[in-house]
Motif scaffolding. Structure first.
Motif, PDB file in Angstrom:
ATOM      1  N   VAL A 214       0.840  -1.195   0.000  1.00 58.58           N
ATOM      2  CA  VAL A 214       0.000   0.000   0.000  1.00 58.58           C
ATOM      3  C   VAL A 214       0.878   1.248   0.000  1.00 58.58           C
ATOM      4  CG1 VAL A 214      -1.783   1.228   1.311  1.00 58.58           C
ATOM      5  CG2 VAL A 214      -1.858  -1.234   1.150  1.00 58.58           C
ATOM      6  N   LEU A 215       2.123   1.087   0.429  1.00 60.21           N
ATOM      7  CA  LEU A 215       3.087   2.190   0.418  1.00 60.21           C
ATOM      8  C   LEU A 215       3.246   2.756  -0.990  1.00 60.21           C
ATOM      9  CD1 LEU A 215       5.248   3.729   2.093  1.00 60.21           C
ATOM     10  CD2 LEU A 215       6.837   1.931   1.451  1.00 60.21           C
ATOM     11  N   ILE A 216       3.264   1.886  -1.973  1.00 61.47           N
ATOM     12  CA  ILE A 216       3.386   2.335  -3.363  1.00 61.47           C
ATOM     13  C   ILE A 216       2.171   3.159  -3.757  1.00 61.47           C
ATOM     14  CG2 ILE A 216       3.496   1.551  -5.757  1.00 61.47           C
ATOM     15  CD1 ILE A 216       5.167  -0.802  -4.756  1.00 61.47           C
ATOM     16  N   ALA A 217       0.995   2.770  -3.301  1.00 66.20           N
ATOM     17  CA  ALA A 217      -0.218   3.537  -3.593  1.00 66.20           C
ATOM     18  C   ALA A 217      -0.136   4.929  -2.993  1.00 66.20           C
ATOM     19  CB  ALA A 217      -1.442   2.802  -3.060  1.00 66.20           C
ATOM     20  N   GLY A 218       0.381   5.041  -1.783  1.00 66.39           N
ATOM     21  CA  GLY A 218       0.540   6.352  -1.150  1.00 66.39           C
ATOM     22  C   GLY A 218       1.508   7.235  -1.915  1.00 66.39           C
ATOM     23  N   PHE A 219       2.623   6.644  -2.367  1.00 65.67           N
ATOM     24  CA  PHE A 219       3.578   7.413  -3.159  1.00 65.67           C
ATOM     25  C   PHE A 219       2.950   7.875  -4.467  1.00 65.67           C
ATOM     26  CE2 PHE A 219       7.280   5.015  -1.050  1.00 65.67           C
ATOM     27  CZ  PHE A 219       7.470   6.034  -0.141  1.00 65.67           C
ATOM     28  N   ALA A 220       2.206   6.970  -5.113  1.00 67.86           N
ATOM     29  CA  ALA A 220       1.574   7.319  -6.395  1.00 67.86           C
ATOM     30  C   ALA A 220       0.553   8.428  -6.211  1.00 67.86           C
ATOM     31  CB  ALA A 220       0.921   6.079  -7.004  1.00 67.86           C
TER      32      ALA A 220
ATOM     33  N   LEU B 118      15.412   6.469   8.574  1.00 68.35           N
ATOM     34  CA  LEU B 118      14.292   5.659   9.043  1.00 68.35           C
ATOM     35  C   LEU B 118      13.279   5.442   7.930  1.00 68.35           C
ATOM     36  CD1 LEU B 118      13.320   4.025  11.397  1.00 68.35           C
ATOM     37  CD2 LEU B 118      12.068   5.983  12.210  1.00 68.35           C
ATOM     38  N   GLY B 119      12.947   6.490   7.208  1.00 71.51           N
ATOM     39  CA  GLY B 119      11.926   6.372   6.181  1.00 71.51           C
ATOM     40  C   GLY B 119      12.298   5.409   5.069  1.00 71.51           C
ATOM     41  N   LEU B 120      13.473   5.590   4.485  1.00 65.87           N
ATOM     42  CA  LEU B 120      13.895   4.722   3.380  1.00 65.87           C
ATOM     43  C   LEU B 120      14.064   3.276   3.836  1.00 65.87           C
ATOM     44  CD1 LEU B 120      14.715   4.450   0.417  1.00 65.87           C
ATOM     45  CD2 LEU B 120      17.041   4.969   1.128  1.00 65.87           C
ATOM     46  N   PRO B 121      14.772   3.003   4.939  1.00 68.82           N
ATOM     47  CA  PRO B 121      14.871   1.601   5.367  1.00 68.82           C
ATOM     48  C   PRO B 121      13.508   0.981   5.673  1.00 68.82           C
ATOM     49  CG  PRO B 121      16.537   2.904   6.472  1.00 68.82           C
ATOM     50  CD  PRO B 121      15.637   3.870   5.758  1.00 68.82           C
ATOM     51  N   ALA B 122      12.600   1.749   6.264  1.00 66.02           N
ATOM     52  CA  ALA B 122      11.269   1.215   6.546  1.00 66.02           C
ATOM     53  C   ALA B 122      10.538   0.886   5.255  1.00 66.02           C
ATOM     54  CB  ALA B 122      10.465   2.209   7.379  1.00 66.02           C
TER      55      ALA B 122
ATOM     56  N   ALA C 106       9.325  -2.792   4.137  1.00 69.03           N
ATOM     57  CA  ALA C 106       7.923  -3.043   3.813  1.00 69.03           C
ATOM     58  C   ALA C 106       7.788  -3.687   2.439  1.00 69.03           C
ATOM     59  CB  ALA C 106       7.126  -1.739   3.868  1.00 69.03           C
ATOM     60  N   LEU C 107       8.490  -3.145   1.449  1.00 68.04           N
ATOM     61  CA  LEU C 107       8.427  -3.716   0.106  1.00 68.04           C
ATOM     62  C   LEU C 107       9.086  -5.094   0.052  1.00 68.04           C
ATOM     63  CD1 LEU C 107       9.181  -0.548  -2.030  1.00 68.04           C
ATOM     64  CD2 LEU C 107       6.985  -1.697  -1.734  1.00 68.04           C
ATOM     65  N   GLY C 108      10.211  -5.247   0.733  1.00 67.86           N
ATOM     66  CA  GLY C 108      10.906  -6.535   0.738  1.00 67.86           C
ATOM     67  C   GLY C 108      10.094  -7.638   1.385  1.00 67.86           C
ATOM     68  N   LEU C 109       9.416  -7.323   2.485  1.00 66.09           N
ATOM     69  CA  LEU C 109       8.566  -8.317   3.141  1.00 66.09           C
ATOM     70  C   LEU C 109       7.357  -8.652   2.275  1.00 66.09           C
ATOM     71  CD1 LEU C 109       8.634  -7.075   6.853  1.00 66.09           C
ATOM     72  CD2 LEU C 109       9.681  -9.159   5.929  1.00 66.09           C
ATOM     73  N   THR C 110       6.759  -7.637   1.667  1.00 69.27           N
ATOM     74  CA  THR C 110       5.585  -7.864   0.828  1.00 69.27           C
ATOM     75  C   THR C 110       5.927  -8.754  -0.360  1.00 69.27           C
ATOM     76  OG1 THR C 110       4.648  -5.738   1.461  1.00 69.27           O
ATOM     77  CG2 THR C 110       3.801  -6.726  -0.552  1.00 69.27           C
TER      78      THR C 110
ATOM     79  N   ALA D 222      16.453  -2.106  12.922  1.00 74.37           N
ATOM     80  CA  ALA D 222      17.292  -1.867  14.104  1.00 74.37           C
ATOM     81  C   ALA D 222      18.493  -0.988  13.731  1.00 74.37           C
ATOM     82  CB  ALA D 222      17.769  -3.196  14.689  1.00 74.37           C
ATOM     83  N   ALA D 223      19.098  -1.243  12.576  1.00 73.20           N
ATOM     84  CA  ALA D 223      20.216  -0.411  12.129  1.00 73.20           C
ATOM     85  C   ALA D 223      19.754   1.029  11.918  1.00 73.20           C
ATOM     86  CB  ALA D 223      20.813  -0.975  10.835  1.00 73.20           C
ATOM     87  N   ALA D 224      18.571   1.192  11.366  1.00 71.44           N
ATOM     88  CA  ALA D 224      18.038   2.541  11.150  1.00 71.44           C
ATOM     89  C   ALA D 224      17.810   3.262  12.470  1.00 71.44           C
ATOM     90  CB  ALA D 224      16.734   2.464  10.348  1.00 71.44           C
TER      91      ALA D 224
END
Length: 161
Positions: free
Chosen positions: A20-26, A111-115, A119-123, A137-139
């Motif tokens: 859904v992150l992609i939808a928000g960006f779009a 934080l934003g980019l790693p999150a 999110a995309l990697g898990l999806t 955790a690194a972020a």
């Protein structure tokens, strides 16, 4: 109308099995390209910061596996390597730009980019929940490093004056 577009794009993203992150960006890009009125921009920002962004981080956190991170040597090493690489890159860029090295520490906050990557990697099934936990955790560690950089830079500037 903007909310309808956002929810429509979210439903479309869910239908195709993507984030859904992609939808928000779009939706944000379409609204930015259309030259939104200031009032609409403030309303959307309020909705995003008041609901969607916290919801994104809560849903992402629910999918991460920090127990796996704590028990896996390779995931701990991944987190450490990410932290050291982020810090080294930002300090090197500060040096190239002829800035004090604490400015590099200050700029290392991520934080934003790693999150988004997690999110995309898990999806998409490209990373495991433990690897996602290592990235997040690194972020989070870089946020602390950024605070140290701010304190060092503040002390350095106070001594120069």
């Amino acid at each position: 109308l903007s909310l309808l577009a956002l929810f429509g794009l979210s439903a479309l993203a869910t239908w195709f099995g993507t984030s859904v992150l992609i939808a928000g960006f779009a939706a944000g890009m379409v609204i930015a390209l259309a030259g939104e009125p200031r009032r609409l921009a403030q309303q959307l920002l309020g909705i995003a910061e008041g609901f969607f962004v916290p919801f994104f981080f809560v849903s992402l956190g629910a999918r991460l596996n920090f127990r796996s991170l704590a028990s896996s040597r390779s995931e701990i090493m991944l987190a450490l390597v990410l932290v050291l690489t982020i810090i080294a890159c930002h300090v090197a860029i500060a040096a190239v730009m002829r800035m004090p090295w604490p400015a590099g520490l200050l700029a290392s906050a991520q934080l934003g980019l790693p999150a988004g990557v997690v999110a995309l990697g898990l999806t998409e099934g490209l990373i495991t929940p433990g690897q996602g936990a290592a990235i997040v955790a690194a972020a989070v560690v870089t946020l602390g490093v950024s605070s140290i950089g701010a304190a060092l830079l503040s002390n350095r500037l106070a001594c120069d004056t």
